[in-house]
Design a protein around this motif. Structure first.
Motif, PDB file in Angstrom:
ATOM      1  N   HIS A 105      -3.604 -10.630   2.379  1.00  0.00           N
ATOM      2  CA  HIS A 105      -4.029 -11.917   3.708  1.00  0.00           C
ATOM      3  C   HIS A 105      -3.087 -12.909   3.177  1.00  0.00           C
ATOM      4  O   HIS A 105      -2.897 -13.609   3.839  1.00  0.00           O
ATOM      5  CB  HIS A 105      -4.926 -11.223   3.877  1.00  0.00           C
ATOM      6  N   PRO A 117     -17.135  -2.392  -6.006  1.00  0.00           N
ATOM      7  CA  PRO A 117     -18.282  -3.112  -4.980  1.00  0.00           C
ATOM      8  C   PRO A 117     -18.727  -3.980  -5.125  1.00  0.00           C
ATOM      9  O   PRO A 117     -19.819  -5.427  -4.261  1.00  0.00           O
ATOM     10  CB  PRO A 117     -19.125  -2.259  -4.239  1.00  0.00           C
ATOM     11  N   PHE A 174       0.457  -1.068   0.061  1.00  0.00           N
ATOM     12  CA  PHE A 174      -0.143   0.381  -0.104  1.00  0.00           C
ATOM     13  C   PHE A 174       0.573   1.519  -0.167  1.00  0.00           C
ATOM     14  O   PHE A 174       0.452   2.337  -0.052  1.00  0.00           O
ATOM     15  CB  PHE A 174      -0.822   0.371   1.244  1.00  0.00           C
ATOM     16  N   GLU A 192     -10.761   3.820  -0.149  1.00  0.00           N
ATOM     17  CA  GLU A 192     -10.998   2.023  -1.416  1.00  0.00           C
ATOM     18  C   GLU A 192      -9.343   0.945  -0.549  1.00  0.00           C
ATOM     19  O   GLU A 192      -9.767   0.264  -0.884  1.00  0.00           O
ATOM     20  CB  GLU A 192     -10.255   2.872  -2.719  1.00  0.00           C
ATOM     21  N   ALA A 193      -8.378   2.040  -0.416  1.00  0.00           N
ATOM     22  CA  ALA A 193      -7.025   0.820  -0.103  1.00  0.00           C
ATOM     23  C   ALA A 193      -8.127   0.224   1.281  1.00  0.00           C
ATOM     24  O   ALA A 193      -7.864  -1.091   1.224  1.00  0.00           O
ATOM     25  CB  ALA A 193      -6.236   1.302   0.149  1.00  0.00           C
ATOM     26  N   ILE A 242      -6.106   3.063  -5.605  1.00  0.00           N
ATOM     27  CA  ILE A 242      -6.717   2.327  -5.447  1.00  0.00           C
ATOM     28  C   ILE A 242      -8.361   2.539  -5.871  1.00  0.00           C
ATOM     29  O   ILE A 242      -8.681   3.190  -5.421  1.00  0.00           O
ATOM     30  CB  ILE A 242      -6.001   1.347  -4.597  1.00  0.00           C
ATOM     31  N   THR A 274     -10.857  -0.346   2.307  1.00  0.00           N
ATOM     32  CA  THR A 274     -12.309  -1.489   1.467  1.00  0.00           C
ATOM     33  C   THR A 274     -11.671  -2.219   0.987  1.00  0.00           C
ATOM     34  O   THR A 274     -12.632  -3.776   1.249  1.00  0.00           O
ATOM     35  CB  THR A 274     -13.109  -0.419   0.484  1.00  0.00           C
ATOM     36  N   VAL A 275     -10.354  -2.348   0.122  1.00  0.00           N
ATOM     37  CA  VAL A 275      -9.863  -3.923  -0.196  1.00  0.00           C
ATOM     38  C   VAL A 275      -8.949  -4.598   0.714  1.00  0.00           C
ATOM     39  O   VAL A 275      -9.353  -6.126   0.453  1.00  0.00           O
ATOM     40  CB  VAL A 275      -8.198  -3.119  -1.324  1.00  0.00           C
ATOM     41  N   LEU A 276      -8.841  -4.008   2.164  1.00  0.00           N
ATOM     42  CA  LEU A 276      -7.936  -4.811   2.642  1.00  0.00           C
ATOM     43  C   LEU A 276      -9.273  -5.420   3.335  1.00  0.00           C
ATOM     44  O   LEU A 276      -9.401  -6.864   4.066  1.00  0.00           O
ATOM     45  CB  LEU A 276      -7.292  -3.933   3.872  1.00  0.00           C
ATOM     46  N   MET A 277     -10.338  -5.028   3.425  1.00  0.00           N
ATOM     47  CA  MET A 277     -11.124  -4.836   4.500  1.00  0.00           C
ATOM     48  C   MET A 277     -12.148  -6.010   2.790  1.00  0.00           C
ATOM     49  O   MET A 277     -13.544  -6.406   4.276  1.00  0.00           O
ATOM     50  CB  MET A 277     -12.257  -4.455   5.016  1.00  0.00           C
ATOM     51  N   LYS A 278     -12.180  -6.469   2.257  1.00  0.00           N
ATOM     52  CA  LYS A 278     -13.106  -6.636   1.265  1.00  0.00           C
ATOM     53  C   LYS A 278     -14.067  -8.131   1.292  1.00  0.00           C
ATOM     54  O   LYS A 278     -14.803  -8.288   1.210  1.00  0.00           O
ATOM     55  CB  LYS A 278     -12.655  -7.410  -0.159  1.00  0.00           C
ATOM     56  N   ARG A 316     -17.517   0.641   1.468  1.00  0.00           N
ATOM     57  CA  ARG A 316     -16.991   1.689   0.928  1.00  0.00           C
ATOM     58  C   ARG A 316     -17.347   3.168   2.115  1.00  0.00           C
ATOM     59  O   ARG A 316     -16.247   3.909   2.207  1.00  0.00           O
ATOM     60  CB  ARG A 316     -17.300   1.460  -0.340  1.00  0.00           C
ATOM     61  N   ILE A 370     -11.768  -0.356  -5.505  1.00  0.00           N
ATOM     62  CA  ILE A 370     -12.676  -1.365  -5.651  1.00  0.00           C
ATOM     63  C   ILE A 370     -13.820  -1.050  -6.288  1.00  0.00           C
ATOM     64  O   ILE A 370     -14.473  -0.831  -5.552  1.00  0.00           O
ATOM     65  CB  ILE A 370     -12.124  -2.188  -4.709  1.00  0.00           C
ATOM     66  N   PHE A 424      -2.312   4.856  -2.333  1.00  0.00           N
ATOM     67  CA  PHE A 424      -3.281   4.208  -2.178  1.00  0.00           C
ATOM     68  C   PHE A 424      -4.235   5.683  -2.944  1.00  0.00           C
ATOM     69  O   PHE A 424      -5.621   5.126  -3.297  1.00  0.00           O
ATOM     70  CB  PHE A 424      -3.764   4.182  -0.268  1.00  0.00           C
ATOM     71  N   LEU A 429     -20.643  -4.022   0.328  1.00  0.00           N
ATOM     72  CA  LEU A 429     -19.878  -3.927   0.425  1.00  0.00           C
ATOM     73  C   LEU A 429     -19.495  -2.674  -0.300  1.00  0.00           C
ATOM     74  O   LEU A 429     -18.698  -1.579   0.303  1.00  0.00           O
ATOM     75  CB  LEU A 429     -19.003  -4.566  -0.469  1.00  0.00           C
ATOM     76  N   ALA A 430     -21.080  -2.142  -1.058  1.00  0.00           N
ATOM     77  CA  ALA A 430     -20.793  -0.320  -1.107  1.00  0.00           C
ATOM     78  C   ALA A 430     -21.347   0.129  -0.148  1.00  0.00           C
ATOM     79  O   ALA A 430     -20.154   1.752  -0.187  1.00  0.00           O
ATOM     80  CB  ALA A 430     -21.965  -0.697  -2.137  1.00  0.00           C
TER      81      ALA A 430
END
Lengths: 639, 639
Positions: free
Chosen positions: A142, A630, A119, B312-313, A626, B315-319, B286, A628, A623, B282-283
């Protein structure tokens, strides 16, 4: 072991080569369960983590105990530019060639990358171009939680150290002893096994009821008496957090002024990561954890994780980490992603366990290709002298990755800096500079490999701007300087098909027996071992120990750790200690600033200069880029 | 939705009841894939994490969008003793009864426990006796990594805050702007979407090339100008590490003296955990992350995670965390283990998403039983006013757990302290003390539940020392005080069979429609909302705001957060703010010491007294007793 019946993936090759993430995303991986079956892993030996990664049980080692190991190949590199010369990419390209093109049983064994830097600076560590581990998001984020488990275990020990010092400082002998050995319902003070082991180490006879100990024995048992200034066990976090490089802890009101200067390292810098990479079983993991030295007591004796009482707790937290993580390459061949110790303060290798399991799975006609972090003077040297020493595995060949770019730098080209455009010397043909690099750094790294008695194949990692004359010059020179062979490889653009010549040459090199030997014997003194590496591998005239280094060597020797192998903490940007000295420097004395020990992992690490153990975030980390989606969960901007 | 065809497990019931871990270990769980199939989860909706736990895709919500929700039941408790009165155990016992005995479709939804305390004080959080989630090791250790992902995300934001302040402090306007918006290959300064959103918030028109911004606009964009004294975003770690309660950071030489006082909280105290528990997609995750307020700038404006650039970073880690984790009870019924926000500074509930997915899977004749942390005055109140408000879900009934022990305490019994033997009042029949507790705390908690218009069933959690007269008295009193019903339950010793009366009564309670309503409207002022909870639920005469609390309320109201619901941070050991006041205290004014905001999660939390956010390790943590057999991997001493 018969040849696997394996479905190879056929990625669509585009020109120009798309971004790594675009390539990864365009090639759906096989269900990992299917790949496991293809390579002979039984359903009972597989724990799925979703559909694209799985953990493989160490039961494989027992089941296939009678199978002869496959050929064991290490990928190393010449001294790189700061941009990296493609060792990971070569490792993956090579196994794609051996597998999908030569139809050999083959495993790649690579390190799990730290999530923190992901990151900070854009870019994954899963190879690149058409030589990648897929899916790269899973690889970089992860994975199956091994680094998180290491973080939890590392920090439990750290918390236990400070809590113990606090309780010792704030309690009288009686109160402390009575709390450590409380009476049970029957009125007996029964010690737990880990407490009895401390009695053993103190030379106090085990007792059924700790009430039988005399006051002096109680005091010795209860007081670890840690000298706070000697603590080497830092907390870790898998985040680039520069503000944790130096901290003061214990400022809360309930800690009653028992403050202390401390620091956080990046999680992969934990000794537990080095232990995971070097362990050979869960029992061995527990044994190594018990031996971790966290510092000294006030009389100069080492204090261990076992003294603190956390050996088994740390093993519990790490119990799943010992099983290697199965993923796949872009062409559908198997990869183990397992362990990723820092290459600067640790040995920078993927795990012994992954290599061992893979060597059984591929069988005696098969290949396991593993990568050594940093330049060969560090990575390859540690692979042989530390990793192979602990594993007992016999390496069959070294693949030494070289690039025209790095060789020109070693021949006297201008500085190469990340984030700055390359100078014309690097983008246009320049045979004189290239020849200089071949005759210095490439020559020395080949000679180094040959010192271990293992054949070395130079893989010239082709870049788009390299000319034919340049590439051919490297091949010619490498052969002259003692390589078994040298081959141009274009896996980045062509995948395994671009590395089949390299793969064929490697097969040939591994067909005849070799004379693998270690560089030094363990019974040399620590100073002699360090000096041997400095002279033989780096080309130094000798070493110079600082007073601190001398004192630490004396302490470690006195504490009984003099027989450990050496894990040099040196820049990879030069064969010497000075990153600006390119080529093959001579006429220098290697200065040893300090010496530290990872007794659990099993090595002493001399510090040549300052080593950063916690990266930072720059002004504009990746970051910001980045995103995503959703709904589709598609990630952009991370790699 | 038809009734599931499900294989129930038949644990062997022993007397006396063995230890929790022995019970868990004696009952092998079904393969989780089989359970998923039994409850109607499609293979494509399931991601296995080994054989005993799996993540379930939110696609279930879409696929079963037309299915009517099942009945939604919350388990709360009277004001507990420090030993706990068995809410988790009742939750699990109740679903075992509804499922394995009444053959209803039923899910339990429980919180994931923090791993940190597991290594401090022995004991898991998976229920107990014959009412447990199995296997308990998997439940208590790592699970599928959700807490680790939250830790990583939390700490990336923390690192980004300090790094940003450092870069702003050490760079001139031009340098800072040029680094934040570097020129691309075409020579344009193209802003990323997250940077454009910051322009939006600053009221600056979006530009294609940031070169078009004038110097003042550049400065406003580049400088978050965070007031370090207002930062509320702490680092977190899932370890009991008391020495991180108060720290000073930035002491490394490269941080150039930019030090700052800071602290670590336990990982489940992260606002991100509260967000995970309250999010609906997920949305939405975020969106909530983007709104996190980490402090104020020097002009008093809130600074958000989106301003720092990490939305967003994170959110990526927690997706992967948004997908609920499937496990099972001792009798083979399904359980979602998902999210576990601290009950003291957050709302202490399992996730909305797990409840929603479960409500679809059970269908309209089925049941979802979810647990509210802490006593009902806190847990149930927050369940209704925060969780149900954000989810839009309509609760069908409250199960209020009461014990003879706790009621005697409320009736004037002596203090109950962990680690000290119970006084005879608690081990021998004592109807007068019991009656006093029934007429005070039990009465008030029943009345509180009735204020929400939902029927309440009192579950008397039977202990071995309770007499029949005592148990019957509680039942009688509970009915008199307005409970829909009251039932004696003995699931701890008998599993689901011990809770079938409770289950039958619950089914009856949920058969008629109810009049669920919130306690307060969001458009009341923050002060009015706090006062409403204090008066109506706690029985206070009113509230008294400290000057700090008044000022914070003013700030949050000015910043536009006045419409958020209230999440009281109060002791659960009394209906009042004073843990020593048992029963149903009256005639007190509730003091509000401070007020904080979790804007991303979506609540304001007034602090009534000091709340510990980082537990410690005592002199003899349970890790001394832990053992792991390296061959069988059997763990002892942890639970």
């Amino acid at each position: 072991m018969s040849t696997w019946n394996i479905e190879y993936l056929k990625p669509e090759f585009l020109t120009p080569v798309p971004s790594d993430i675009a390539i990864s995303r365009n090639q759906p991986p096989k269900n990992i369960e299917k790949l496991a079956e293809e390579v002979g892993i039984l359903p009972d030996e597989l724990d799925l983590y979703g559909r694209k990664k799985a953990k493989v049980s160490l039961d494989v080692l027992k089941r296939l105990g009678d199978v002869k190991n496959g050929k064991y190949v290490v990928v190393a590199g010449i001294t790189p530019t700061p941009l990296g010369e493609g060792k990971s990419t070569t490792t993956i390209g090579l196994v794609q060639a051996l597998g999908a093109h030569l139809h050999k049983n083959v495993f790649a064994c690579v390190r799990q990358p730290s999530q923190g830097p992901t990151f900070g600076i854009k870019g994954g560590a899963a190879g690149g171009g058409y030589a990648q581990v897929i899916p790269m998001e899973e690889f970089n984020l992860h994975l199956t939680g091994d680094i998180h488990a290491i973080t939890a275990a590392n920090n439990l020990l750290a918390a236990a150290i400070d809590a113990r010092m606090f309780h010792e400082a704030t309690q009288a002998d009686d109160a402390l002893f009575n709390r450590l050995c409380p009476k049970n319902k029957q009125g007996m003070r029964v010690m737990s096994e880990i407490q009895l082991r401390r009695l053993d180490r103190l030379g106090i006879k085990r007792v059924e009821d700790a009430e039988a100990l005399d006051p002096e024995q109680r005091r010795r048992f209860s007081r670890l008496d840690i000298d706070a200034d000697t603590i080497t066990w830092n907390r870790v976090i898998d985040t680039n957090d520069r503000f944790l490089r130096g901290i003061e802890i214990g400022l809360g009101p309930n800690e009653k002024g028992h403050t202390r200067k401390a620091k956080f390292d990046i999680a992969v810098g934990s000794e537990l990561m080095a232990i995971l990479a070097l362990t050979t079983s869960l029992a061995d993991l527990r044994e190594r954890i018990s031996k971790i030295v966290i510092g000294s007591d006030k009389s100069g004796q080492p204090v261990t994780a076992d003294d603190v009482g956390v050996t088994e707790a740390l093993t519990v937290l790490m119990k799943d980490t010992v099983r290697p993580n199965l993923m796949q390459t872009l062409e559908g061949t198997p990869v183990f992603v397992h362990a990723g110790p820092f290459a600067n303060i640790a040995h920078g290798q993927s795990s012994i366990l992954a290599d061992k399991v893979a060597l059984k799975l591929v069988g005696d006609d098969g290949f396991v290709v593993t990568e050594a972090g940093f330049g060969a003077d560090i990575g390859m040297e540690k692979f042989f002298n530390i990793k192979c020493r602990y594993s007992g595995l016999h390496p069959s060949a070294v693949v030494l990755v070289a690039t025209v770019r790095a060789l020109k730098m070693h021949g006297g080209g201008p500085a190469v800096t990340a984030g700055t455009p390359l100078k014309p010397e690097y983008t246009q043909e320049n045979l004189p500079l290239l020849e200089g690099g071949c005759d210095s750094n490439l020559r020395k790294q080949i000679e180094n490999a040959n010192k271990f008695g293992v054949p070395v194949i130079v893989s010239v990692n082709q870049f788009a701007s390299d000319t034919e004359a340049e590439l051919n010059l490297v091949v010619k020179k490498a052969r002259e300087h003692g390589a078994f062979d040298a081959v141009i490889s274009n896996h980045w653009a062509q995948g395994g098909a671009g590395a089949t010549d390299l793969a064929k040459s490697l097969v040939k090199a591994t067909e005849k027996p070799n004379n693998f030997k270690f560089l030094y014997k363990l019974d040399l003194s620590l100073e002699e071992k360090i000096a041997t590496i400095a002279r033989e591998i780096y080309g130094a005239d000798g070493i110079e120990l600082s007073d601190l280094a001398k004192q630490k060597i004396e302490t470690y020797t006195k504490q009984g750790f003099g027989q450990l192998p050496i894990c040099m903490a040196k820049t990879q940007l030069s064969l010497s200690h000075d990153p600006s000295k390119k080529g093959a420097p001579t006429g220098f004395i290697l200065p040893i600033r300090d010496v530290s020990a990872s007794v659990g992992a099993g090595f002493i690490f001399p510090l040549v200069g300052d080593m950063t153990t916690m990266p930072g975030l720059n002004t504009r980390p990746c970051f910001f880029d980045i995103t995503i989606d959703p709904v589709t969960e598609v990630i952009d901007g991370l790699f």
